[in-house]
Scaffold this motif. Structure first.
Motif, PDB file in Angstrom:
ATOM      1  N   TRP A   9       0.832  -1.203   0.000  1.00  0.00           N
ATOM      2  CA  TRP A   9       0.000   0.000   0.000  1.00  0.00           C
ATOM      3  C   TRP A   9       0.868   1.255   0.000  1.00  0.00           C
ATOM      4  CZ3 TRP A   9      -4.790   0.846  -1.350  1.00  0.00           C
ATOM      5  CH2 TRP A   9      -5.688  -0.212  -1.368  1.00  0.00           C
ATOM      6  N   SER A  10       1.971   1.221   0.702  1.00  0.00           N
ATOM      7  CA  SER A  10       2.889   2.365   0.707  1.00  0.00           C
ATOM      8  C   SER A  10       3.493   2.575  -0.675  1.00  0.00           C
ATOM      9  CB  SER A  10       4.005   2.153   1.736  1.00  0.00           C
ATOM     10  OG  SER A  10       3.472   2.143   3.032  1.00  0.00           O
ATOM     11  N   GLU A  11       3.849   1.482  -1.331  1.00  0.00           N
ATOM     12  CA  GLU A  11       4.393   1.583  -2.689  1.00  0.00           C
ATOM     13  C   GLU A  11       3.342   2.135  -3.650  1.00  0.00           C
ATOM     14  OE1 GLU A  11       6.550  -1.206  -6.104  1.00  0.00           O
ATOM     15  OE2 GLU A  11       6.111  -2.072  -4.135  1.00  0.00           O
ATOM     16  N   LYS A  12       2.107   1.659  -3.491  1.00  0.00           N
ATOM     17  CA  LYS A  12       1.013   2.158  -4.333  1.00  0.00           C
ATOM     18  C   LYS A  12       0.838   3.662  -4.130  1.00  0.00           C
ATOM     19  CE  LYS A  12      -3.833   1.449  -5.483  1.00  0.00           C
ATOM     20  NZ  LYS A  12      -4.937   0.497  -5.483  1.00  0.00           N
ATOM     21  N   HIS A  13       0.886   4.097  -2.887  1.00  0.00           N
ATOM     22  CA  HIS A  13       0.741   5.525  -2.594  1.00  0.00           C
ATOM     23  C   HIS A  13       1.874   6.328  -3.229  1.00  0.00           C
ATOM     24  CE1 HIS A  13       0.924   9.242  -0.203  1.00  0.00           C
ATOM     25  NE2 HIS A  13      -0.399   9.152  -0.254  1.00  0.00           N
ATOM     26  N   ALA A  14       3.085   5.815  -3.140  1.00  0.00           N
ATOM     27  CA  ALA A  14       4.247   6.514  -3.727  1.00  0.00           C
ATOM     28  C   ALA A  14       4.101   6.627  -5.247  1.00  0.00           C
ATOM     29  CB  ALA A  14       5.534   5.788  -3.365  1.00  0.00           C
ATOM     30  N   ILE A  15       3.649   5.563  -5.880  1.00  0.00           N
ATOM     31  CA  ILE A  15       3.467   5.585  -7.337  1.00  0.00           C
ATOM     32  C   ILE A  15       2.373   6.581  -7.708  1.00  0.00           C
ATOM     33  CG2 ILE A  15       2.742   4.240  -9.348  1.00  0.00           C
ATOM     34  CD1 ILE A  15       4.036   1.772  -7.927  1.00  0.00           C
ATOM     35  N   LEU A  16       1.263   6.557  -6.989  1.00  0.00           N
ATOM     36  CA  LEU A  16       0.172   7.495  -7.265  1.00  0.00           C
ATOM     37  C   LEU A  16       0.616   8.943  -7.056  1.00  0.00           C
ATOM     38  CD1 LEU A  16      -2.883   5.593  -5.758  1.00  0.00           C
ATOM     39  CD2 LEU A  16      -2.505   6.144  -8.168  1.00  0.00           C
ATOM     40  N   SER A  78      -8.843  -2.551   5.146  1.00  0.00           N
ATOM     41  CA  SER A  78      -9.605  -1.721   6.080  1.00  0.00           C
ATOM     42  C   SER A  78      -8.808  -1.448   7.347  1.00  0.00           C
ATOM     43  CB  SER A  78     -10.947  -2.377   6.408  1.00  0.00           C
ATOM     44  OG  SER A  78     -10.749  -3.532   7.191  1.00  0.00           O
ATOM     45  N   GLY A  79      -7.818  -2.269   7.609  1.00  0.00           N
ATOM     46  CA  GLY A  79      -6.923  -2.024   8.731  1.00  0.00           C
ATOM     47  C   GLY A  79      -5.906  -0.936   8.425  1.00  0.00           C
ATOM     48  N   LEU A  80      -5.866  -0.505   7.200  1.00  0.00           N
ATOM     49  CA  LEU A  80      -4.965   0.563   6.751  1.00  0.00           C
ATOM     50  C   LEU A  80      -5.779   1.743   6.233  1.00  0.00           C
ATOM     51  CD1 LEU A  80      -2.624  -1.702   4.614  1.00  0.00           C
ATOM     52  CD2 LEU A  80      -2.046  -0.702   6.810  1.00  0.00           C
ATOM     53  N   PRO A  81      -6.738   2.211   6.969  1.00  0.00           N
ATOM     54  CA  PRO A  81      -7.669   3.197   6.410  1.00  0.00           C
ATOM     55  C   PRO A  81      -7.000   4.486   5.938  1.00  0.00           C
ATOM     56  CG  PRO A  81      -7.900   3.083   8.784  1.00  0.00           C
ATOM     57  CD  PRO A  81      -6.998   1.963   8.374  1.00  0.00           C
ATOM     58  N   GLU A  82      -5.978   4.916   6.621  1.00  0.00           N
ATOM     59  CA  GLU A  82      -5.351   6.190   6.265  1.00  0.00           C
ATOM     60  C   GLU A  82      -4.685   6.125   4.893  1.00  0.00           C
ATOM     61  OE1 GLU A  82      -4.902  10.079   6.792  1.00  0.00           O
ATOM     62  OE2 GLU A  82      -5.898   8.761   8.220  1.00  0.00           O
ATOM     63  N   ILE A  83      -3.886   5.096   4.665  1.00  0.00           N
ATOM     64  CA  ILE A  83      -3.173   4.998   3.384  1.00  0.00           C
ATOM     65  C   ILE A  83      -4.128   4.680   2.246  1.00  0.00           C
ATOM     66  CG2 ILE A  83      -2.473   2.576   3.550  1.00  0.00           C
ATOM     67  CD1 ILE A  83       0.213   4.653   2.499  1.00  0.00           C
ATOM     68  N   VAL A  84      -5.143   3.870   2.522  1.00  0.00           N
ATOM     69  CA  VAL A  84      -6.136   3.538   1.496  1.00  0.00           C
ATOM     70  C   VAL A  84      -6.903   4.796   1.107  1.00  0.00           C
ATOM     71  CG1 VAL A  84      -8.228   2.210   1.012  1.00  0.00           C
ATOM     72  CG2 VAL A  84      -6.313   1.128   2.203  1.00  0.00           C
ATOM     73  N   ARG A  85      -7.304   5.582   2.108  1.00  0.00           N
ATOM     74  CA  ARG A  85      -8.020   6.834   1.836  1.00  0.00           C
ATOM     75  C   ARG A  85      -7.134   7.788   1.037  1.00  0.00           C
ATOM     76  NH1 ARG A  85      -7.678  11.442   3.828  1.00  0.00           N
ATOM     77  NH2 ARG A  85      -6.559  10.857   5.717  1.00  0.00           N
ATOM     78  N   ALA A  86      -5.871   7.884   1.411  1.00  0.00           N
ATOM     79  CA  ALA A  86      -4.935   8.764   0.707  1.00  0.00           C
ATOM     80  C   ALA A  86      -4.763   8.328  -0.745  1.00  0.00           C
ATOM     81  CB  ALA A  86      -3.586   8.785   1.421  1.00  0.00           C
TER      82      ALA A  86
END
Length: 144
Positions: A9-16, A78-86
């Protein structure tokens, strides 16, 4: 929650984030009618989209590796709501800017088509006006 899911999820956020930054540059190029710049940005974004697809695939199959289902993967997310929302917010911003770019490029395309149509009409009017008085190519009129 497995660390590799958090890392994905962190990698996905960085790519986005990278895609969003490139999309902002793309918008500037579109505004300035710099098509070469737009094409360069699109090539860079294509590489990032391929990486994003790989990450999404790994996220999708991460539940399968643990014997879980796609629903289990969603529950982990759902346990990672902050990064998923971002990630969702970034994706929405990217889509919005892409739509604005698309609309501006269409507007520019239509303006060019109109200009070309007018130029064609001027050319036809000039040819009609010249009629039989036009000098054909290769001839030189030396009359005074």
């Amino acid at each position: 929650m497995p660390d590799f899911i958090t890392e994905l999820w962190s990698e996905k956020h960085a790519i986005l984030t990278d895609i969003y930054e490139l999309t902002q540059h793309q918008y500037t190029y579109v505004e300035n009618n710099q098509i070469d710049g737009v094409l360069d940005i699109l090539a860079q974004k294509q590489r990032l989209l391929a990486r994003l697809q790989q990450v999404d695939s790994r996220l999708k199959h991460s539940g399968d590796q643990k014997g879980g289902s796609a629903e289990d993967t969603r529950n982990i997310a759902s346990g990672l709501p902050e990064i998923v929302r971002a990630c969702r917010e970034l994706l929405e911003k990217i889509v919005q800017v892409e739509q604005e770019c698309h609309a501006r490029l269409e507007k520019r395309r239509d303006a060019i088509a109109t200009e070309l149509g007018q130029l064609h009409e001027v050319s036809r009017a000039r040819a009609a006006y010249m009629g039989g008085n036009a000098i054909s190519g290769g001839e030189l009129d030396l009359t005074l």
